[in-house]
Structures are given as C-alpha cells and as structure tokens.
Scaffold this active site. Structure first.
Site, mmCIF file in Angstrom:
data_model
loop_
_atom_site.group_PDB
_atom_site.id
_atom_site.type_symbol
_atom_site.label_atom_id
_atom_site.label_comp_id
_atom_site.label_asym_id
_atom_site.label_seq_id
_atom_site.Cartn_x
_atom_site.Cartn_y
_atom_site.Cartn_z
ATOM 1 N N SER A 198 32.790 -15.032 -11.967
ATOM 2 C CA SER A 198 32.633 -16.389 -11.458
ATOM 3 C C SER A 198 32.022 -16.466 -10.065
ATOM 4 O O SER A 198 31.685 -17.542 -9.591
ATOM 5 C CB SER A 198 33.966 -17.140 -11.491
ATOM 6 N N LYS A 203 41.236 -23.258 -7.826
ATOM 7 C CA LYS A 203 40.107 -23.050 -6.918
ATOM 8 C C LYS A 203 39.866 -24.300 -6.054
ATOM 9 O O LYS A 203 39.547 -24.191 -4.864
ATOM 10 C CB LYS A 203 38.845 -22.721 -7.718
#
Ligand SMILES: [Ca+2]
Ligand SMILES: [Ca+2]
Ligand SMILES: [Ca+2]
Ligand SMILES: [Ca+2]
Ligand SMILES: [Ca+2]
Ligand SMILES: [Ca+2]
Ligand SMILES: [Ca+2]
Ligand SMILES: [Ca+2]
Ligand SMILES: [Ca+2]
Ligand SMILES: [Ca+2]
Ligand SMILES: [Ca+2]
Ligand SMILES: [Ca+2]
Lengths: 194, 194, 194, 194, 194, 194
Positions: free
Chosen positions: E95, E138
């Site tokens: 990611s 996140k």
C-alpha cells in the site's frame, strides 16, 4: 610435523594461537597471491567473525599501503587467498586478526615471518590490538609446539599471572597495542624464499 | 568399469581415495578447460570443505604457475570446471586436495596422470600435504580397483602398520610432504591425448 | 584502554553509545578508505538494521557531498569499510546512525572527531535525527568511559529527567535535530593525523 | 500429445527417460539460444544434481567444441537456456546428463535429434557414460511413448534381463560408453528446421 | 516531531499511511540520489512485498520518463536509495506503492511534495492504483498527524462510510485511479530546496 | 474495476486465469520496458515455478526474435519488468506461461492485446502449449470478469465437457498447440497507445 613450529622463516604464513573447548591449539595462516582482480578468498571452514576479522586486517593494510611499502596497484591487480588448514576443522573468533594481518603483510612485501613467533589478538580497522580469551591454554599449546616468542594484546598482560611458571620460562611474552609493534616483532628484515 | 583403475594414462583426470561410513571407495577427479573468464566451477554434490579444498589447490597452482610451466594468462582467459562423478553421491572432506591439484596441473600442462596411481591427502596453500583418515579402508578400495601405487601424506606413515599384508603386497605406498613430490610421482613425462 | 574515551582526536573513528540487555556500553565506529570501486563493506557482527543504518548514513553523505566538501569522484574511486570492534559481539539497531555518519564524514574530509564526544541517534536519508532508547544506560556508560559531551536526538530531551544528577553533572547533553548539528559539535576544525 | 514421441526430428530438443516413485516417464529436454554473454539458464524445477549434470554436459561440449564442429566464440556471444517441461514437476538426478548433452549439441550445430530415440545415462566431464537406475521402468515408459531406440549406459547391459520380452520386442537397446556414441546414434545427418 | 506532518513541502520525501495490528500510522518515504550506476537500494526493514512495490513504482517511472520530464540517462548515471524510517520497525505490504512513486518523481524532478498530503494505494506497472486495507485506521492516524488531504484508491471509496464524521470533517479524501492523478494532487508546481 | 476485463486493448498487459484453493481468478500480467542492460525483473510475490515460466517465455521470444518482428539489440539495451498485481497475493504455477509470453510480445512489438481475451497454458522453450488444471474454475472467473474469448491448451479440450452450459454460452474457447496460435488470437493488428 603439522602443529609444530616452522623449521624456517616463512613468507606468507604466520602462526596463530587458537582456543577451543578441547583446549589451546596452534594454527597456520597461509596467504597466496596470484594475478587477478583484487578479490579476497577465505577458506578453512571459517566462521563469520573470523572472516570479518580477515576483512578488517586486509582493509587496514590497504589503507596503510604506503607506510607498509606495499604498492596499492599491486593489490588491485592480484587476487589474495587466505587459508587456514586443517580444512575440516571449524574455526571462528576474532583472535586470529593480527596473525592474518601479519601473514598478509609478509605475502605482500616478501618479508618472512620469524619461525619462533606465535601471536593472538583482535585487530581493529585502525590497527589497534584488542584483548582475547584463553591466553593460558594458548600459551600451553605454543610451548608444546616449540614456539619461543608470543605476541599478546597489551590488555591481556593481567592474565599472565595465571600461566604456570614452567611454561613462562620457555616463552617470551610481548604485549602490544598496535599492529605496527606486531610487525616489528614478527617480521624478519631481509626477504628470502620460504 | 567405473570404479576401476583407468586403462590408459589420462590428461585432466586423477584417481582419489575416499572414506565413507560404507567403507573406502575410489573417485575420479575430472577437470575440463574452455575459453572463459577465469572462473572455477565445482560440481559432483561436493560439500563446503571439499569445495574449499579445490579452491586451495587452485590458488596454490596459480601462485606457482611459473614453476609449474603454466601460463598465468592462460588461466585468466579460460574457465575451469572440476567435476567428481558419480553426481548423485554426496562427497566432502579435505582429503581429495592433492588429487584435485594433480588433475588441475595435468589439465593445465597437458601432462598425463599415470593410470596406476591413486592418492589421498589434504593440501595447504603452500602445497604442504596434511594427514588424512581412513587409510586402511582407502587402501582396500585402491587394491580392489587395481591401482598399484598409492601416494599418502608423510604423517600417515604410522597408519601403514594397520593395513593387512595381503593388501600391502600389491601396493606401493609413497609418503610425501609436499605437492611437488605428488606431481613427480603421479604425472607422466610426455603429453599425449587421453 | 578499550572502552575508554580516546586519548586524542581521531580521523575516521567516532564513539557511539549502545544499549543492551546487560546495560549501556560505548562502541567505536571505525572507517577506512582505500583505492577501489565505490564498494561499502560493513563488519563487526552487525545486524540488518545496523547495516541499513550505515547505508542510509552513507547515502545521505553521498547525496550531500558538495555541501560537505567531499569530492563525489573520490567516493567512486575508493572502497569504504566500516568496522565496529569488538568483532565477536553482536550489534544491532538504528541508534548508531549518526555515529557512523560522523565517522564517515571524518574519514572522507580528514577532519578529526573530538575525543570527548559521544553520540546516539537514528539518521534518516534526509539527515534528520530520530529518537533512540536507553538514554539513561547510555549516559552511565558514557560517563564511565570519560566522555564529557553527549549528542542526543532532540526528541529524547524528555528522557533527561530520568538521569541521576551525579551523572548529569559531568556530562553536557547536546540535543540535535539534524546531522549538520552533529557534525558541528563533533568535528574539530583543522585536519591532523590521529 | 505431451509425453509421446515427437512427430518430427527436432533441433534443440531430446527425449530422456526418468524414474520416479510413481514409475517411469519420458521427459523432453529443450534448449534455446539467443544473443547474450555466455550464460547458462536452467529451469523446470530441477534439483541440484540435475543442474550440476547440465553444467557437466555443457563444460564437456565447450572443451570439445572444435571436434564437435561448434564455434567457441558462438558460445561466448550467446546465452543458452535448458528447460525441462512440465514446469511444476520437480526433477532431479544425474541420469538426464546425456540427454542434456545431446540437446545442447543439436541446438549448437543445427543437427536434428532423431524422433524415435530415447536415452538415459549420467555424463562425466570426459564424456563418459555412467550407469543409471530404474532401467526397467524407464523402458516401459519409452515403449508406451512410442519410442523405438533406447540409448543406455554400457554398464546397464546386465539390467536388460529384467525387462519383459513384450517390451524388448519393440525397442532396440544401444549400450554406450561415451557421448560420441550417443551423438552418432541420436543425431540425424542433415540440418532442417524442426 | 517525527510522526507529524512536515513543516515545509519536501523534495524527495512523501508521507504514506500504514496499517498494523497496533492501528494506523504515518510513515515517511525518503529518496536520495547520488552519482552511481543505476542501482536501487531499499532500506528500513522492508518486507519482500514492499520491496517489490518499490521496484514496480521505479519501473513505471523509468518506462514513462519522457512524459514525467525525467532524463533516462540521469537515472542510469545515478544510484537511488529509498529509505523508510524508523529503521527498527518492520514494514511490509503493497500500500505504500503510490507514496514511493511520488517520492521518486519528486526526487527525480525536483518538484516538492505538498506537506499537507498523505496517501495510500498499491501501484501497478501501468501506474494504476489498486485498493488497500485499513482505510479507517489510516485516516485516524493521518488526522492525528495533522495532514489535511488524503489520496486514496478509487475502489476504496466505499470504505469512506466507515470513517467517523469527526475525522472526515478535517480531511479531504481524493479518490484516484492512476498515478497521474496522484502526482497532480501531491506535487507542488515550482522547485525549491526542502 | 480490478478483476474485470479491460475497457480498452492494452499494450504490454494480458489477462491470465488463475486457479487457487479459493476458486478461479483472473490476473493481469503487466510488462514494462526501459533503457537498461537486458535484465529481467519479476515481481508480484511469484513462486519459483512461475518465475521459471516467465524465463522460458522470455527465452522463447528471444530465440525467435526475427520471426516475431523484434530487434534482438533492442532486448539487450533495455531492462524488462514483468509484474503481476495484486502484490500481496502469492502466485505460482506454470499456467500463466502463455499469458506472460503474450504480454512480452505485446510490449516488445507495440501490438495491443485484445481486451476480451483471457488465456491459460504452460509454455515450453519451443513455444509449445502444455495442459493446465482447474479449467472449470478458471472459466467461471473469466465469465464473471466479462471476458468472451478464452485460449486454452489443446490437451485441455477434454475438460470442456465439465463446464456448465450457462458459462459456455458466453465464452468462445480456442484450443491451441503453439504460442503462434496464441499470438494470432490475442494480439490486435495495429499499434495504438493503451
Ligand atoms: Ca591442530
Ligand atoms: Ca587474572
Ligand atoms: Ca563408487
Ligand atoms: Ca596406528
Ligand atoms: Ca565493550
Ligand atoms: Ca521520561
Ligand atoms: Ca509426464
Ligand atoms: Ca539385474
Ligand atoms: Ca511511527
Ligand atoms: Ca464498507
Ligand atoms: Ca483478484
Ligand atoms: Ca473430463
């Protein structure tokens, strides 16, 4: 005869002192040089610490080539092989550092190593000599092998008291702080073929 | 026929003696050379000690190229492959050192190896020959294979007493201290194609 | 004497502070340089994190060569070796980052590292100094070794309260955010041979 | 059709016989060549022994390039890839040695391999053919695949007695001692595109 | 200050969002460039997937150098180092792909990365942006760090419903399908020294 | 959109069919090319068999460069990267062989891959297409992704009977024996930018 002091001064070979669970032992460090590309080969079933020790010895010598009368170009145009017989016996630890450095300088300069000298000590990248373990056992094996002069790290002087008098009588211990002193003690002046 | 003495002297191949838990055995060390960049390839399911032994043999030869009538440039412009058949059998230990050195010198000089000679011994970087184990079993296998001359390390002379007379009668044992003596005994003079 | 502050300012060597399960310790980071091909060698039984830390320090220096008065071509035509004695002791972690960077800059510029300075801090690729652990134990060992000035990451200022006054009296702590400040504090002006 | 004899003679592909715990099987050895730097790539989930076997085959061919009508410079200016389909099946052992050598010679000379020929045998660095195991199972699979001529090591002649007559009727067994004989039997004369 | 949004736009550094068992975190991706041979060094205790992600980002950039105003020769004559502090913390997963691509483009073009931007997304070799996990965690860490604009994969739009309103108020989410959009959003126009 | 058929024909990307314990799946094979030294990089958490499969596909293409309208020098002066998103998912097996070959040829010739085509099949070094497993599951996933033409190995024709009619109605199955047929079916004629 293997495991005994050399019969003659040798070029490219020096005698170290090892310490194992089975007691002390002497070991020969052999160096050979031949046309190549500046590679360093290390054999003799050496552990990682001993290999890194050889690299440190070699780097010290390369960074001080001028002072040691070694042509830096000579190093780059040859390969160097350090081997420690007996090939089936695992060996490790940093205490062969000054022995490997001495054998390398002998091979690169052609100056022979005195046959009566044994040595033990870690080498740093600045040529400093750091203390080692097992001096008592190493001294016994040096005496047994017929060596008469033993180079030791200055910081190991305190361990001399533990060595039996019978051993100390036949051996001269030379405490050193730097590789320069090792080379002064171990290398003979002239160059002859061993 | 594999496992028997050669029918003719061979260039680039020498006969060693191995010692395993299953007893003694002979083994062929084969060397081939072809245009390349000075690389050394080692095959035949060899353990690390045997590979290092081959490197030591090769380095000794490279550092003594002139004395051995080998052109150092020839080595740098070719690749060398050492193979030990039978490829599925694991092999290890330093005792094939002098056999690998002999096969290499034969391949590099074109001098054939005498077909009746077997040998066993560790080699050091100075060409010294160090003692090995299993001489009794190795001798039995050499005799069985039809070899007649066995080169052994000088320090193994004491082990000859353990070998049965029936074996000793058909074999000549040649104790040596240095590879120079091995090559004198093992290599034939002229050069012919094997 | 190993484990004590240096007696003189050193070129190519800096003193770091380590933290192990056995408490704090000082460690010397040594750098040597010799003609080569731009390779970086790392020895002293270093773990992966410490090796990556050395690479980050080296890359930072290479990318800022001009500002640091280092000739980029000099780097490409030499090999650099970083060694951390004592070679048998495993070492790991990122906190020697600024010490390795300082020793590298010293070796590459010839500017000596002040003998009374110890330091600890992770370095990033932008030269930033990140916080570390074990400041208390590291301070004790620095004091014991005779150091008087300790460079620490700015984000570790909060940990100074945990250090006993008896230690803090003999030590000056210099919190820094960037390697530029480390070099200002650690490097002496002139260049002399160590 | 995979696992059946080829419909046409092939350049750069030869049919070997394998022996697994599940019985015998045929396997294709494929070789391709393209501009490169003399590298050898080996794929097909090959074990170490099989890879070393390929290296021995390749070295034999390189050292005998002149006799085999192969230009040594051609080898150095190309890369060679040996692949053994089916890529998910692990394969090992030395018995594909002569098949790999035959496929290599075919690819390097442009001489096609006869479609009706299967083979099994270890190769040494001197081109000698050493005995293999599982000849009975290999013969069954060769027969099943529609092959009619099987090249076997001379030392395996004694194993022919174990093969059922029904199989032996459709197969010609050709015992060989050296790769020269393999190539005589397996390669067709002219060169056509497969 | 580490773990907080940058105080200034940075050249060669971008802020990613990570997701671990301990929750979300921000991470800096740092890139440095120096004269070399086109090598890519990856440090920061990165797992294989993250390393491959960096390679994919780099290859995409190299194959689109012209469109991105990057001189392909510049890439071949320099070495590039990507480092992710904090060096002792293991990191893995795909990611960070678009963050590494953004930091690389910034370093290679001299265009600064906007200090208020965080991002997360896998990159493919065609510059496509693939979905990631842990968007909620996140986002929390991005908010905590003081970031205000978060670039996310278009396919993660459906996950925005799970993010608390209190977080969403302070953050602008920018869904993207391709790296071109990432660079438009993340890079500032002019070039200044960070 | 990831996991769906492409919206446009693509250059340097082809759609394969994978078969895992969780059922069938489509996967994109992406290829990028940039100035370099002829190296092949493989990423996407690929297992050894899949990597070897890519090498076989690449070698086939290199050995047939002329027939495929590819300049062999172009290959040697560029690096090629094959990546298979999604980077965190492990992938293995030989059945992506023809997909990797197709993506490589597309990237090297600039001919686009038809967006409606999926494919599965092992490739050999001669370009032959070998059978694969899981055709039923792969067909379901191809249908789900919106593909309409599926290239399969000729030896898998017998498995078509196991596929439900509802799936077979929307899919055209094209059995092939050689990569030439794959390329005829999968590549569009002209060259446009994807
Ligand atoms: Ca001994
Ligand atoms: Ca004492
Ligand atoms: Ca045998
Ligand atoms: Ca005895
Ligand atoms: Ca210490
Ligand atoms: Ca505190
Ligand atoms: Ca089969
Ligand atoms: Ca029998
Ligand atoms: Ca953090
Ligand atoms: Ca949701
Ligand atoms: Ca998927
Ligand atoms: Ca069926």
């Amino acid at each position: 005869r293997y495991g005994r002091a050399e019969l003659e001064d040798q070029i490219g070979a020096a005698t170290g002192l090892a310490y194992t669970t089975a007691g002390g032992d002497t070991l020969s460090i052999e160096v050979s040089i031949y046309p190549g590309k500046g590679n360093l080969t290390l054999t003799g079933k050496l552990g990682d610490v001993m290999k890194e020790s050889a690299q440190a010895a070699f780097s010290y010598i390369r960074s001080r080539a001028a002072e040691l009368d070694i042509d830096p170009e000579f190093v780059e145009k040859n390969d160097i092989h350090i081997h420690v017989p007996e090939g089936a016996t695992p060996k490790d630890g940093p205490s062969a550092g000054i022995t490997m450095a001495t054998a390398l300088v002998s091979a690169l300069t052609g100056r022979p190593v005195r046959k009566e000298v044994g040595m033990t000590g870690e080498i740093t990248l600045r040529g400093r000599v750091l203390p080692i373990g097992g001096l008592k056992e190493k001294s016994l094996s040096a005496h047994r092998a017929g060596l008469t002069k033993i180079i030791i790290p200055d910081e190991n002087k305190k361990d001399l008291e533990d060595i039996p008098d019978s051993i100390k009588e036949g051996l001269t211990f030379v405490p050193v702080k730097h590789l320069d002193e090792v080379l002064d003690q171990a290398l003979a002046e002239g160059a002859h073929e061993g």
